[in-house]
Write an enzyme that holds these catalytic residues in place. Sequence first.
Site, PDB file in Angstrom:
ATOM      1  N   CYS A  69       0.870  -1.180   0.000  1.00 37.11           N
ATOM      2  CA  CYS A  69       0.000   0.000   0.000  1.00 37.11           C
ATOM      3  C   CYS A  69       0.908   1.231   0.000  1.00 37.11           C
ATOM      4  O   CYS A  69       2.123   1.105  -0.170  1.00 37.11           O
ATOM      5  CB  CYS A  69      -0.969  -0.011   1.179  1.00 37.11           C
ATOM      6  N   CYS A 113      -4.198  -0.415  -2.334  1.00 35.17           N
ATOM      7  CA  CYS A 113      -4.759   0.915  -2.548  1.00 35.17           C
ATOM      8  C   CYS A 113      -4.570   1.309  -4.003  1.00 35.17           C
ATOM      9  O   CYS A 113      -3.654   0.833  -4.680  1.00 35.17           O
ATOM     10  CB  CYS A 113      -4.170   1.946  -1.596  1.00 35.17           C
ATOM     11  N   CYS A 147       3.469   0.544  -8.454  1.00 36.84           N
ATOM     12  CA  CYS A 147       4.095  -0.684  -7.949  1.00 36.84           C
ATOM     13  C   CYS A 147       5.079  -1.234  -8.974  1.00 36.84           C
ATOM     14  O   CYS A 147       4.741  -1.382 -10.152  1.00 36.84           O
ATOM     15  CB  CYS A 147       3.021  -1.721  -7.645  1.00 36.84           C
TER      16      CYS A 147
END
Length: 255
Positions: A118, A189, A196
């Site tokens: 996250c 999230c 990412c």
Amino acid sequence: MATAEMSDPPPFVRLASDPLRWRLLRELSHGDRRVRELVELVGQPQNLVSYHLRKLRAAELVRARRSSFDGRDTYYHLDLGRCADALAEAGGSLHPALVSNPADAKATGSRLKVLFVCTGNSGRSPMAEALLRHRAGPAVEVASAGSHPKPLHPDAVRVMAERGVVLDHEPSHVDGLRNRRFHWVISLCDRVREVCPEFPGHPRVVHWSLPDPAREIDDAGETYPAFRRLAAELDRRIGFLTAQLKNRYDEVKRT
């Protein structure tokens, strides 16, 4: 005169019998998706996909949530718990012996590696890490990280303690793990999903669209209720994840 044998199929059977709705259910079973992603995955026009999503939402099998990264986007989430109940009801309506008997999620022997990500690594991802470790024990290697790590939120520690889980975690940056191999990488999230990094070994990448509980302040100025809701939702999702991990581990053992 109508008899039990002539009765209509259960609602879930009627809904899922449509090929496109079944395909949408299947795609959403892998993770939360935006409409445009579902359109691409099923190869159907957006208006048709939206129509069937409304049907699934009306049946409370699918839920919608505005993206916390871009408010113009909406993520759709499959409620696997409701699906399990609906399938059990459908089986029971055919024959009492078909009522499902859920397997104990703790029975998994998975040694797969899972990473939760996250933004802050201060609430959602360490909570998910702790819950999965609590369910699976030493049989699974689990980690968490954030794109902008910050200290653990005290309400995250508090709600985990209520569940008998000690949350003792040092927040870490996702870049420090980008050379490690994982079987599953789960973003929690909408913001971190966009940044990412890719990981070696082609892990299974899944997205769970969960709002930041630290930003959900109630009328009393508290975030604790939002953290409790998050813990409950994470626990539901991770319960189904452990079943998937067990199935995956069994496949690996057979090969």
